[in-house]
Design a protein around this motif. Structure first.
Motif, PDB file in Angstrom:
ATOM      1  N   ASP A  17       0.830  -1.204   0.000  1.00 22.51           N
ATOM      2  CA  ASP A  17       0.000   0.000   0.000  1.00 22.51           C
ATOM      3  C   ASP A  17       0.863   1.253   0.000  1.00 22.51           C
ATOM      4  N   LEU A  18       0.334   2.282  -0.648  1.00 21.43           N
ATOM      5  CA  LEU A  18       0.913   3.618  -0.601  1.00 21.43           C
ATOM      6  C   LEU A  18      -0.098   4.537   0.073  1.00 21.43           C
ATOM      7  N   TYR A  19       0.380   5.695   0.571  1.00 21.65           N
ATOM      8  CA  TYR A  19      -0.493   6.600   1.318  1.00 21.65           C
ATOM      9  C   TYR A  19      -0.390   8.017   0.752  1.00 21.65           C
ATOM     10  N   ILE A  20      -1.538   8.612   0.465  1.00 25.87           N
ATOM     11  CA  ILE A  20      -1.547  10.004   0.016  1.00 25.87           C
ATOM     12  C   ILE A  20      -1.231  10.902   1.202  1.00 25.87           C
ATOM     13  N   ALA A  21      -0.207  11.727   1.044  1.00 23.41           N
ATOM     14  CA  ALA A  21       0.117  12.714   2.068  1.00 23.41           C
ATOM     15  C   ALA A  21      -0.537  14.058   1.745  1.00 23.41           C
ATOM     16  N   ASP A  22      -0.501  14.433   0.463  1.00 23.05           N
ATOM     17  CA  ASP A  22      -1.068  15.716   0.044  1.00 23.05           C
ATOM     18  C   ASP A  22      -1.534  15.563  -1.404  1.00 23.05           C
ATOM     19  N   GLY A  23      -2.736  16.059  -1.691  1.00 21.26           N
ATOM     20  CA  GLY A  23      -3.242  15.979  -3.055  1.00 21.26           C
ATOM     21  C   GLY A  23      -4.486  15.129  -3.214  1.00 21.26           C
ATOM     22  N   HIS A  24      -5.319  15.081  -2.182  1.00 27.65           N
ATOM     23  CA  HIS A  24      -6.532  14.258  -2.250  1.00 27.65           C
ATOM     24  C   HIS A  24      -7.492  14.742  -3.342  1.00 27.65           C
ATOM     25  N   HIS A  25      -7.604  16.054  -3.535  1.00 22.74           N
ATOM     26  CA  HIS A  25      -8.491  16.553  -4.582  1.00 22.74           C
ATOM     27  C   HIS A  25      -7.940  16.233  -5.967  1.00 22.74           C
ATOM     28  N   ARG A  26      -6.623  16.320  -6.139  1.00 20.09           N
ATOM     29  CA  ARG A  26      -6.016  16.021  -7.439  1.00 20.09           C
ATOM     30  C   ARG A  26      -6.215  14.557  -7.825  1.00 20.09           C
ATOM     31  N   SER A  27      -6.018  13.651  -6.868  1.00 16.69           N
ATOM     32  CA  SER A  27      -6.199  12.232  -7.178  1.00 16.69           C
ATOM     33  C   SER A  27      -7.669  11.912  -7.444  1.00 16.69           C
ATOM     34  N   ALA A  28      -8.574  12.515  -6.672  1.00 17.68           N
ATOM     35  CA  ALA A  28     -10.005  12.283  -6.905  1.00 17.68           C
ATOM     36  C   ALA A  28     -10.436  12.830  -8.260  1.00 17.68           C
ATOM     37  N   SER A  29      -9.870  13.961  -8.660  1.00 20.66           N
ATOM     38  CA  SER A  29     -10.195  14.539  -9.969  1.00 20.66           C
ATOM     39  C   SER A  29      -9.681  13.656 -11.094  1.00 20.66           C
ATOM     40  N   ALA A  30      -8.484  13.085 -10.904  1.00 18.45           N
ATOM     41  CA  ALA A  30      -7.933  12.179 -11.922  1.00 18.45           C
ATOM     42  C   ALA A  30      -8.822  10.958 -12.094  1.00 18.45           C
ATOM     43  N   GLU A  31      -9.344  10.440 -10.982  1.00 17.33           N
ATOM     44  CA  GLU A  31     -10.248   9.294 -11.075  1.00 17.33           C
ATOM     45  C   GLU A  31     -11.542   9.676 -11.798  1.00 17.33           C
ATOM     46  N   MET A  32     -12.076  10.850 -11.499  1.00 18.24           N
ATOM     47  CA  MET A  32     -13.311  11.288 -12.146  1.00 18.24           C
ATOM     48  C   MET A  32     -13.097  11.468 -13.647  1.00 18.24           C
ATOM     49  N   LEU A  33     -11.946  12.033 -14.032  1.00 16.22           N
ATOM     50  CA  LEU A  33     -11.641  12.205 -15.450  1.00 16.22           C
ATOM     51  C   LEU A  33     -11.515  10.845 -16.137  1.00 16.22           C
ATOM     52  N   TYR A  34     -10.892   9.906 -15.444  1.00 19.57           N
ATOM     53  CA  TYR A  34     -10.759   8.548 -15.978  1.00 19.57           C
ATOM     54  C   TYR A  34     -12.138   7.949 -16.262  1.00 19.57           C
ATOM     55  N   LYS A  35     -13.066   8.098 -15.336  1.00 21.50           N
ATOM     56  CA  LYS A  35     -14.409   7.550 -15.522  1.00 21.50           C
ATOM     57  C   LYS A  35     -15.126   8.219 -16.697  1.00 21.50           C
ATOM     58  N   ASP A  36     -14.923   9.534 -16.832  1.00 22.04           N
ATOM     59  CA  ASP A  36     -15.631  10.273 -17.882  1.00 22.04           C
ATOM     60  C   ASP A  36     -15.024  10.053 -19.269  1.00 22.04           C
ATOM     61  N   ASP A  37     -13.688   9.917 -19.332  1.00 19.93           N
ATOM     62  CA  ASP A  37     -13.007   9.943 -20.632  1.00 19.93           C
ATOM     63  C   ASP A  37     -12.317   8.643 -21.019  1.00 19.93           C
ATOM     64  N   LYS A  38     -12.473   7.580 -20.214  1.00 25.09           N
ATOM     65  CA  LYS A  38     -11.728   6.342 -20.525  1.00 25.09           C
ATOM     66  C   LYS A  38     -12.138   5.752 -21.868  1.00 25.09           C
ATOM     67  N   HIS A  39     -13.357   6.102 -22.335  1.00 27.59           N
ATOM     68  CA  HIS A  39     -13.793   5.605 -23.637  1.00 27.59           C
ATOM     69  C   HIS A  39     -12.946   6.152 -24.782  1.00 27.59           C
ATOM     70  N   LEU A  40     -12.170   7.200 -24.507  1.00 26.51           N
ATOM     71  CA  LEU A  40     -11.315   7.786 -25.537  1.00 26.51           C
ATOM     72  C   LEU A  40     -10.104   6.912 -25.845  1.00 26.51           C
ATOM     73  N   GLY A  41      -9.812   5.964 -24.951  1.00 22.69           N
ATOM     74  CA  GLY A  41      -8.722   5.041 -25.198  1.00 22.69           C
ATOM     75  C   GLY A  41      -7.333   5.607 -24.968  1.00 22.69           C
ATOM     76  N   ASN A  42      -7.237   6.686 -24.175  1.00 18.89           N
ATOM     77  CA  ASN A  42      -5.943   7.294 -23.873  1.00 18.89           C
ATOM     78  C   ASN A  42      -5.346   6.581 -22.658  1.00 18.89           C
ATOM     79  N   PRO A  43      -4.237   5.830 -22.820  1.00 16.70           N
ATOM     80  CA  PRO A  43      -3.682   5.084 -21.684  1.00 16.70           C
ATOM     81  C   PRO A  43      -3.162   5.967 -20.563  1.00 16.70           C
ATOM     82  N   ASN A  44      -2.850   7.223 -20.864  1.00 15.30           N
ATOM     83  CA  ASN A  44      -2.371   8.129 -19.812  1.00 15.30           C
ATOM     84  C   ASN A  44      -3.442   8.401 -18.761  1.00 15.30           C
ATOM     85  N   LEU A  45      -4.716   8.223 -19.135  1.00 16.30           N
ATOM     86  CA  LEU A  45      -5.797   8.445 -18.182  1.00 16.30           C
ATOM     87  C   LEU A  45      -5.834   7.378 -17.090  1.00 16.30           C
ATOM     88  N   ASP A  46      -5.155   6.246 -17.334  1.00 22.82           N
ATOM     89  CA  ASP A  46      -5.149   5.156 -16.361  1.00 22.82           C
ATOM     90  C   ASP A  46      -4.242   5.447 -15.172  1.00 22.82           C
TER      91      ASP A  46
END
Length: 406
Positions: free
Chosen positions: A202-231
């Protein structure tokens, strides 16, 4: 098992890196921001704050599009250059008091979703949504999530060895910090580092909870685009012992209609109070709190019989202060949005609290003892959330140093 990947970064050209990188946008006063933008044409502030003179009068959508256009300009002018192949990066920040060294890598959205990347702070939905829209419009991120990993002699030895190589860039900043960046791009090093993290549960977020949550939300919205960087999302991975955790101190505008005498009687129900008068006293241990009120400092010692050994959250100092004083006595319910409370990072001198209160806009200030990494991990392991503004954690990453494109 933690998965990390190298990525094709965009970064400033070596001759301009010291001019391009900047602190977090919110760290600048209006005067500082204007000065940097007026006199430094290479500052990344031009990208993240386009048309800054009119920034309050344009919509977020137009602003984000402006960020994307200005970022393209920086690439077209070769202020930014694109790496030809994926790489990890080793990054060192040398401050007056501490040296921070960590690894810049892509970390897995699936690890985040499966709680192999653990959280200890709550997020505000509107902020997550706003930053997700920013990522969607701009298609890049330059603010990595700060993530800790367990101390490892093997990894520490490897880092020391790699730091003997010629750095990719090295520069100093006006706040007297020295920054050094190394590229890790040989296949053997990439494989070794990825394999090492595969063995970390396991790893632990020290700072950046909003950034990681936003990345997950973008992944859910745009994963159909097939961009591996979104993973993946960009992270700065650092050993647990190498982070510096400060408290967030609190100042309150009023005593909620209590007189000073009645207020002291109220808090005496939970604390032993010792007057320190003009001594700049701050807590030395857990369950101790400093207070500044009406020109004098006080030491508050939480009464031991109230401590619950089996409750991780209720034993957190920030939670104790909320449960015993801020909420029941001062009437503060929403720690994020109540305009009567303000937070001051513990790295600032407590004289800053004294000065603000002496000016008359605030009535009382509280100083806390900082949490440690074990508290953060225990809360995360038990799916518990710290109160807002419980920790101020360093290091802070330079914006514009490494760009992760989406």
């Amino acid at each position: 098992m933690a998965k990390i990947i190298p990525f094709k970064a965009v970064r400033p050209s070596p001759d301009k890196v010291g001019l391009v990188t900047c602190r977090n946008y919110e760290d600048y006063s209006a005067a500082e921001l204007a000065a940097w933008l007026n006199f430094n044409p290479y500052s990344f502030l031009h990208v993240i704050n386009p048309a800054y003179a009119n920034v309050q009068s344009i919509s977020l959508d137009k602003r984000f599009k402006g960020v994307a256009l200005k970022y393209k300009d920086f690439k077209d002018e070769n202020i930014f250059i694109q790496e030809e192949r994926p790489a990890f990066y080793l990054y060192e920040i040398n401050t007056k008091n501490k040296i921070f060294t960590g690894i810049i890598a892509g970390t897995s959205i699936k690890d985040y979703q499966n709680n192999h990347i653990k959280k200890h702070e709550d997020t505000l939905e509107y902020r997550v949504e706003m930053f997700k829209n920013y990522l969607h419009q701009t298609r890049f991120n330059t603010e990595p999530v700060l993530i800790t990993y367990p101390d490892s002699i093997e990894l520490t030895t490897w880092i020391l060895l790699k730091k003997q190589n010629e750095p990719l860039s090295q520069f100093s900043t006006t706040n007297k910090e020295k920054h050094t960046l190394w590229k890790i791009d040989t296949q053997s090093d990439i494989d070794w580092l990825a394999d090492h993290f595969e063995n970390i549960p396991d790893l632990y977020i020290a700072d950046g909870h909003h950034r990681s949550a936003s990345a997950e939300m973008l992944y859910k919205d745009d994963k159909h685009l097939g961009n591996p960087n979104l993973d993946y999302f960009m992270s700065f991975l650092i050993a647990e012992s190498n982070v510096k955790i400060y408290e967030f101190n609190r100042i309150i505008k009023d005593l909620n209609n209590y007189t000073k005498e009645d207020f002291l009687k109220k808090i005496a129900q939970h604390f032993i109070i010792k007057a320190k008068e003009q001594e700049l006293w701050k807590p030395q241990n857990k369950f101790e709190f400093g207070m500044y009120l009406d020109g004098n400092f006080y030491a508050l010692f939480y009464k031991n019989e109230k401590i619950k050994n089996d409750s991780f959250l209720e034993n957190l100092d920030a939670q104790i202060l909320y449960d015993t004083i801020l909420n029941p006595i001062l009437g503060i319910e929403d720690l994020r949005n109540d305009e009567r409370i303000k937070y001051i990072p513990g790295k600032q001198s407590i004289t800053a609290i004294k000065e603000v209160i002496d000016e008359g806009n605030y009535k009382v200030g509280f100083m806390l003892y900082p949490s440690d990494i074990s508290e953060i991990k225990t809360l995360a392991d038990n799916n518990l959330i710290m109160p807002p503004k419980s920790t101020y954690i360093e290091p802070k990453f330079r914006s514009g140093l490494i760009v992760y494109e989406l």
